[in-house]
Scaffold this motif. Structure first.
Motif, mmCIF file in Angstrom:
data_model
loop_
_atom_site.group_PDB
_atom_site.id
_atom_site.type_symbol
_atom_site.label_atom_id
_atom_site.label_comp_id
_atom_site.label_asym_id
_atom_site.label_seq_id
_atom_site.Cartn_x
_atom_site.Cartn_y
_atom_site.Cartn_z
ATOM 1 N N LYS A 157 6.342 -13.466 -7.367
ATOM 2 C CA LYS A 157 6.571 -13.352 -5.904
ATOM 3 C C LYS A 157 5.187 -13.093 -5.085
ATOM 4 O O LYS A 157 4.311 -12.308 -5.842
ATOM 5 C CB LYS A 157 7.300 -12.324 -5.530
ATOM 6 C CG LYS A 157 8.686 -12.659 -5.980
ATOM 7 C CD LYS A 157 9.530 -11.300 -5.640
ATOM 8 C CE LYS A 157 11.075 -11.657 -6.175
ATOM 9 N NZ LYS A 157 11.879 -10.647 -5.721
ATOM 10 N N GLN A 158 4.932 -13.766 -4.190
ATOM 11 C CA GLN A 158 3.539 -13.436 -3.417
ATOM 12 C C GLN A 158 3.971 -12.080 -2.607
ATOM 13 O O GLN A 158 5.181 -11.934 -1.971
ATOM 14 C CB GLN A 158 3.161 -14.565 -2.397
ATOM 15 C CG GLN A 158 2.893 -15.682 -3.055
ATOM 16 C CD GLN A 158 2.418 -16.692 -2.037
ATOM 17 O OE1 GLN A 158 2.937 -16.781 -0.959
ATOM 18 N NE2 GLN A 158 1.747 -17.926 -2.540
ATOM 19 N N ALA A 159 2.678 -11.259 -2.304
ATOM 20 C CA ALA A 159 2.868 -10.068 -1.769
ATOM 21 C C ALA A 159 3.291 -10.421 -0.303
ATOM 22 O O ALA A 159 2.731 -11.088 0.366
ATOM 23 C CB ALA A 159 1.492 -9.369 -1.833
ATOM 24 N N LEU A 160 3.948 -9.503 0.327
ATOM 25 C CA LEU A 160 3.984 -9.380 1.706
ATOM 26 C C LEU A 160 3.327 -8.780 2.752
ATOM 27 O O LEU A 160 2.991 -8.938 3.696
ATOM 28 C CB LEU A 160 5.678 -8.990 2.161
ATOM 29 C CG LEU A 160 6.849 -9.725 1.203
ATOM 30 C CD1 LEU A 160 8.096 -9.153 1.433
ATOM 31 C CD2 LEU A 160 7.066 -11.200 1.882
ATOM 32 N N PHE A 161 2.818 -7.647 2.099
ATOM 33 C CA PHE A 161 1.933 -6.639 2.776
ATOM 34 C C PHE A 161 0.997 -6.160 1.862
ATOM 35 O O PHE A 161 0.917 -6.350 0.608
ATOM 36 C CB PHE A 161 2.877 -5.524 3.228
ATOM 37 C CG PHE A 161 3.854 -5.821 4.266
ATOM 38 C CD1 PHE A 161 3.635 -5.681 5.284
ATOM 39 C CD2 PHE A 161 5.094 -6.067 3.749
ATOM 40 C CE1 PHE A 161 4.658 -5.850 6.685
ATOM 41 C CE2 PHE A 161 6.029 -6.233 4.699
ATOM 42 C CZ PHE A 161 5.905 -6.231 5.992
ATOM 43 N N GLU A 162 -0.067 -5.698 2.542
ATOM 44 C CA GLU A 162 -1.234 -4.964 1.626
ATOM 45 C C GLU A 162 -1.610 -3.884 2.690
ATOM 46 O O GLU A 162 -1.530 -3.935 3.825
ATOM 47 C CB GLU A 162 -2.537 -5.911 1.679
ATOM 48 C CG GLU A 162 -3.180 -6.460 2.820
ATOM 49 C CD GLU A 162 -4.368 -7.258 2.784
ATOM 50 O OE1 GLU A 162 -4.775 -7.630 1.596
ATOM 51 O OE2 GLU A 162 -4.917 -7.534 3.806
ATOM 52 N N THR A 204 0.119 15.124 8.829
ATOM 53 C CA THR A 204 0.940 13.995 8.440
ATOM 54 C C THR A 204 -0.096 13.172 7.672
ATOM 55 O O THR A 204 -0.887 12.986 7.764
ATOM 56 C CB THR A 204 1.733 13.274 9.493
ATOM 57 O OG1 THR A 204 0.534 13.054 10.548
ATOM 58 C CG2 THR A 204 2.693 14.120 10.382
ATOM 59 N N TYR A 205 0.861 12.035 6.858
ATOM 60 C CA TYR A 205 0.184 11.039 6.415
ATOM 61 C C TYR A 205 0.325 9.811 7.222
ATOM 62 O O TYR A 205 1.702 9.640 7.603
ATOM 63 C CB TYR A 205 0.877 10.698 4.878
ATOM 64 C CG TYR A 205 0.934 11.702 3.595
ATOM 65 C CD1 TYR A 205 -0.292 12.711 3.731
ATOM 66 C CD2 TYR A 205 1.809 11.895 2.792
ATOM 67 C CE1 TYR A 205 -0.225 13.367 2.595
ATOM 68 C CE2 TYR A 205 1.679 12.861 1.836
ATOM 69 C CZ TYR A 205 0.615 13.772 1.638
ATOM 70 O OH TYR A 205 0.555 14.576 0.672
ATOM 71 N N LEU A 206 -0.446 8.796 7.204
ATOM 72 C CA LEU A 206 -0.415 7.776 7.989
ATOM 73 C C LEU A 206 -0.946 6.777 7.086
ATOM 74 O O LEU A 206 -1.950 6.786 6.604
ATOM 75 C CB LEU A 206 -1.447 7.941 9.171
ATOM 76 C CG LEU A 206 -1.083 6.848 10.189
ATOM 77 C CD1 LEU A 206 0.183 6.928 10.934
ATOM 78 C CD2 LEU A 206 -2.393 7.002 11.185
ATOM 79 N N VAL A 207 -0.236 5.435 6.752
ATOM 80 C CA VAL A 207 -0.399 4.385 6.203
ATOM 81 C C VAL A 207 -0.199 3.299 7.022
ATOM 82 O O VAL A 207 0.926 3.115 7.808
ATOM 83 C CB VAL A 207 0.444 4.214 4.972
ATOM 84 C CG1 VAL A 207 0.187 2.950 4.085
ATOM 85 C CG2 VAL A 207 0.271 5.633 3.914
ATOM 86 N N THR A 208 -1.253 2.346 7.145
ATOM 87 C CA THR A 208 -0.958 1.111 7.936
ATOM 88 C C THR A 208 -1.080 -0.082 6.817
ATOM 89 O O THR A 208 -1.659 -0.291 5.844
ATOM 90 C CB THR A 208 -1.924 0.923 8.920
ATOM 91 O OG1 THR A 208 -3.144 1.151 8.318
ATOM 92 C CG2 THR A 208 -1.964 2.016 9.797
#
Length: 174
Positions: free
Chosen positions: A29-34, A50-54
């Motif tokens: 499967k190809q990745a949807l997000f990075e 807080t943690y923040l991930v984009t």
């Protein structure tokens, strides 16, 4: 003049090379997000961390997709687990943890992000770590200001540094 057998042999060699190169590619499967960003957010005014991930979508987000995030809990106990809906057309996804306690400088905390389809099928899992450059004890024990007028917090009267005798009221694991 070029020999027809040489032409056929050359064409066969090119076709075979193309097939071998194609076979070497990952057919999974190809990745949807990075991951496009990770940040430990210290809000000194509100005394929160807080943690923040984009995430950057690599393909368009489909209707009904969700993300479930599982994070190490710095305060101990079981992991923190929370979910959010994804929205078609968004060009980035922001994941923010609940407020955290007991974060320690330079300690890696595991984060796993699972992307699911509308039917609940796992489409992608992303694993990373969060590492803070500061200990959480740099934050004040209570928010410095309250209300829409940014009035000084009455709990901190007589404690201009934001430190209370009882601290934050949280016992952190050793």
């Amino acid at each position: 003049m070029v020999n027809p057998v040489s032409r056929a042999a050359f064409a066969l060699a090119v076709f075979t090379a193309a097939a071998l190169v194609g076979a070497c590619r990952d057919t999974g499967k190809q990745a949807l997000f990075e991951i496009s960003g990770r940040l430990v957010v210290f809000n000194y005014r509100e005394a929160t961390l807080t943690y923040l991930v984009t995430l950057n979508p690599l393909r368009p987000i489909e209707e009904g997709q969700t993300i479930t995030t599982t994070m190490d809990n710095p305060a101990g106990g079981g992991p923190l687990v929370f979910s959010q809906k994804l929205f078609v057309g968004h060009t980035k996804v922001t994941i923010e943890s609940p407020e955290l306690e007991c974060v320690v400088k330079d300690r890696p905390y595991k984060v796993a992000i699972t992307v699911k389809s509308k039917a609940g099928k796992v489409l992608q899992t992303i694993e990373t770590t969060m590492v803070s450059a500061q200990d959480q004890d740099m934050l004040p024990d209570r928010p410095l200001v309250v209300g829409s007028g940014y009035d000084p917090n009455p709990e901190l009267a007589g404690h201009p540094d934001g430190r209370l005798p009882g601290g934050r009221g949280v016992t952190c694991p050793a």
